[in-house]
Motif scaffolding. Sequence first.
Motif, PDB file in Angstrom:
ATOM      1  N   ILE A 181       0.842  -1.197   0.000  1.00 19.81           N
ATOM      2  CA  ILE A 181       0.000   0.000   0.000  1.00 19.81           C
ATOM      3  C   ILE A 181       0.877   1.246   0.000  1.00 19.81           C
ATOM      4  O   ILE A 181       2.005   1.218   0.479  1.00 19.81           O
ATOM      5  N   ASN A 182       0.353   2.320  -0.544  1.00 24.68           N
ATOM      6  CA  ASN A 182       1.052   3.600  -0.533  1.00 24.68           C
ATOM      7  C   ASN A 182       0.531   4.432   0.637  1.00 24.68           C
ATOM      8  O   ASN A 182      -0.686   4.568   0.827  1.00 24.68           O
ATOM      9  N   TYR A 183       1.463   4.996   1.409  1.00 25.64           N
ATOM     10  CA  TYR A 183       1.054   5.754   2.598  1.00 25.64           C
ATOM     11  C   TYR A 183       2.094   6.820   2.903  1.00 25.64           C
ATOM     12  O   TYR A 183       3.288   6.598   2.737  1.00 25.64           O
ATOM     13  N   ASN A 184       1.591   7.963   3.377  1.00 30.53           N
ATOM     14  CA  ASN A 184       2.473   9.062   3.765  1.00 30.53           C
ATOM     15  C   ASN A 184       2.815   8.905   5.246  1.00 30.53           C
ATOM     16  O   ASN A 184       2.073   9.350   6.130  1.00 30.53           O
ATOM     17  N   VAL A 185       3.920   8.258   5.536  1.00 34.54           N
ATOM     18  CA  VAL A 185       4.328   7.973   6.913  1.00 34.54           C
ATOM     19  C   VAL A 185       4.675   9.292   7.617  1.00 34.54           C
ATOM     20  O   VAL A 185       5.495  10.059   7.122  1.00 34.54           O
ATOM     21  N   PRO A 186       4.059   9.568   8.779  1.00 35.13           N
ATOM     22  CA  PRO A 186       4.227  10.887   9.418  1.00 35.13           C
ATOM     23  C   PRO A 186       5.524  11.086  10.189  1.00 35.13           C
ATOM     24  O   PRO A 186       5.824  12.214  10.592  1.00 35.13           O
ATOM     25  N   PHE A 187       6.289  10.014  10.421  1.00 31.89           N
ATOM     26  CA  PHE A 187       7.524  10.158  11.207  1.00 31.89           C
ATOM     27  C   PHE A 187       8.460   8.991  10.922  1.00 31.89           C
ATOM     28  O   PHE A 187       8.045   7.948  10.404  1.00 31.89           O
ATOM     29  N   ASP A 188       9.742   9.191  11.225  1.00 31.02           N
ATOM     30  CA  ASP A 188      10.696   8.081  11.148  1.00 31.02           C
ATOM     31  C   ASP A 188      10.339   7.064  12.228  1.00 31.02           C
ATOM     32  O   ASP A 188      10.012   7.426  13.364  1.00 31.02           O
ATOM     33  N   ALA A 237       0.623   0.433  11.564  1.00 32.24           N
ATOM     34  CA  ALA A 237      -0.724   0.355  12.138  1.00 32.24           C
ATOM     35  C   ALA A 237      -0.686   0.127  13.643  1.00 32.24           C
ATOM     36  O   ALA A 237      -1.521   0.652  14.382  1.00 32.24           O
ATOM     37  N   ARG A 238       0.307  -0.621  14.132  1.00 31.35           N
ATOM     38  CA  ARG A 238       0.357  -0.966  15.550  1.00 31.35           C
ATOM     39  C   ARG A 238       1.088   0.082  16.388  1.00 31.35           C
ATOM     40  O   ARG A 238       0.852   0.172  17.593  1.00 31.35           O
ATOM     41  N   SER A 239       1.944   0.859  15.785  1.00 29.97           N
ATOM     42  CA  SER A 239       2.794   1.785  16.545  1.00 29.97           C
ATOM     43  C   SER A 239       1.976   2.790  17.345  1.00 29.97           C
ATOM     44  O   SER A 239       1.012   3.363  16.853  1.00 29.97           O
ATOM     45  N   ARG A 245      -4.817   6.077  12.034  1.00 33.53           N
ATOM     46  CA  ARG A 245      -3.963   5.438  11.033  1.00 33.53           C
ATOM     47  C   ARG A 245      -4.557   4.100  10.602  1.00 33.53           C
ATOM     48  O   ARG A 245      -4.560   3.752   9.414  1.00 33.53           O
ATOM     49  N   GLN A 246      -5.036   3.339  11.564  1.00 31.58           N
ATOM     50  CA  GLN A 246      -5.626   2.044  11.248  1.00 31.58           C
ATOM     51  C   GLN A 246      -6.839   2.205  10.336  1.00 31.58           C
ATOM     52  O   GLN A 246      -7.027   1.421   9.396  1.00 31.58           O
ATOM     53  N   GLN A 247      -7.656   3.199  10.607  1.00 31.87           N
ATOM     54  CA  GLN A 247      -8.819   3.458   9.761  1.00 31.87           C
ATOM     55  C   GLN A 247      -8.387   3.811   8.336  1.00 31.87           C
ATOM     56  O   GLN A 247      -8.960   3.322   7.353  1.00 31.87           O
ATOM     57  N   GLU A 248      -7.380   4.678   8.221  1.00 35.57           N
ATOM     58  CA  GLU A 248      -6.885   5.072   6.898  1.00 35.57           C
ATOM     59  C   GLU A 248      -6.325   3.873   6.144  1.00 35.57           C
ATOM     60  O   GLU A 248      -6.576   3.693   4.940  1.00 35.57           O
ATOM     61  N   ILE A 249      -5.566   3.038   6.845  1.00 37.32           N
ATOM     62  CA  ILE A 249      -4.963   1.862   6.205  1.00 37.32           C
ATOM     63  C   ILE A 249      -6.033   0.887   5.739  1.00 37.32           C
ATOM     64  O   ILE A 249      -5.944   0.323   4.638  1.00 37.32           O
ATOM     65  N   ILE A 250      -7.066   0.679   6.553  1.00 40.33           N
ATOM     66  CA  ILE A 250      -8.157  -0.213   6.167  1.00 40.33           C
ATOM     67  C   ILE A 250      -8.866   0.313   4.920  1.00 40.33           C
ATOM     68  O   ILE A 250      -9.214  -0.453   4.016  1.00 40.33           O
ATOM     69  N   LYS A 251      -9.080   1.618   4.849  1.00 39.14           N
ATOM     70  CA  LYS A 251      -9.714   2.206   3.664  1.00 39.14           C
ATOM     71  C   LYS A 251      -8.870   1.973   2.416  1.00 39.14           C
ATOM     72  O   LYS A 251      -9.382   1.641   1.336  1.00 39.14           O
TER      73      LYS A 251
END
Length: 357
Positions: free
Chosen positions: A186-193, A224-226, A238-244
Amino acid sequence: MMSKNNQIETRTDNQTKKKKSKRKKVLLYTGIPVLAILITILSYGVHLYTKAERAVEDSYEDVGRDNGTSDLRTEAVDPVEDNVSILIIGVDASVERDNSTTRSDTLMLATFNKKDSNVKLLSIPRDSRVFVPEVGYDTKINHAHSYGGTKASIETVENFLDVPVDYYVELNFKAFIEVVDAIGGINYNVPFDMSEINTKGQENTIKIDKGYQRLDGEKALALARSRKYDSDIKRGERQQEIIKIIADKVTSSSSVLKLDNLIDAIGDNMKTNLNFNDMKSFLSYGMNSDVAIESVNLEGSGGKMVDGLWYYQVDEESRAEISQDLREHLDLPIMHTQEFETEFSAEDENIEGYHAY
């Protein structure tokens, strides 16, 4: 002796017959591959249908409720016709299907509205301090699963929100990883290192840089777990966004040929009280390009309590509002806010050791 006119007619007839013969050959030669393609598609479809049916049958597990119905329902529901809810429970990847002593890591309640063809998705913070009917006192909501498995989690969520849980789907993290990998990531804009634990329990082995990127299953799970970089609420979002994102990819036409792998990914890693016919009824949501998934979140604050543990204390007004919102989405009678707050404040007062913020 044949006349000139008859010779011309004979030649014309022969030419017509040759043209018809050529057309038949063309139709035959083009028709065979088209027919072969159709047979292949139909065979693949039958294969997937049979495989999916078998996977769901193998994953079926009742929770032992009377008539299979929530106590908050006056009668049984049918997902073909009714608005229904599904509790999504995520447990550790290392846990076997028959092991109910683990805590849940993820709890999401999804409500489905047939008329509006939309879904509301509520993330429940895993550290939420709630009353757990299985043991009779307040503790973290994710502990309910370790006390009484799926049934205890369902009863706790119903008691917490006064919303019926009609069905549940329990997945371990192996399923999540394999589903993400099956759809090509999946493509995602990770908010932090990030530097996170992997599914083998090894610390700081999953490293992800900040920024927009393609994530495989293992990295998507770590994201998702962090919860050490922000908060339980942000984690839920984040989990909601990933599920979508996963839902969009799974229901896209490009994923048709990946369905075989998706069924394999879910098959041995899922428990549910949905039967195959029930699951088919949800196709109307997946096939509708206009279907909307609305994210819902509980407001509150966190901190340590007198027992020394960190809890997320859900704001009572937020809980009442979301309860009413979800009940309305399911077309259920709405409780008055004062009635809802009185019920739960009385419950808290009767719990030994309860300390409000």
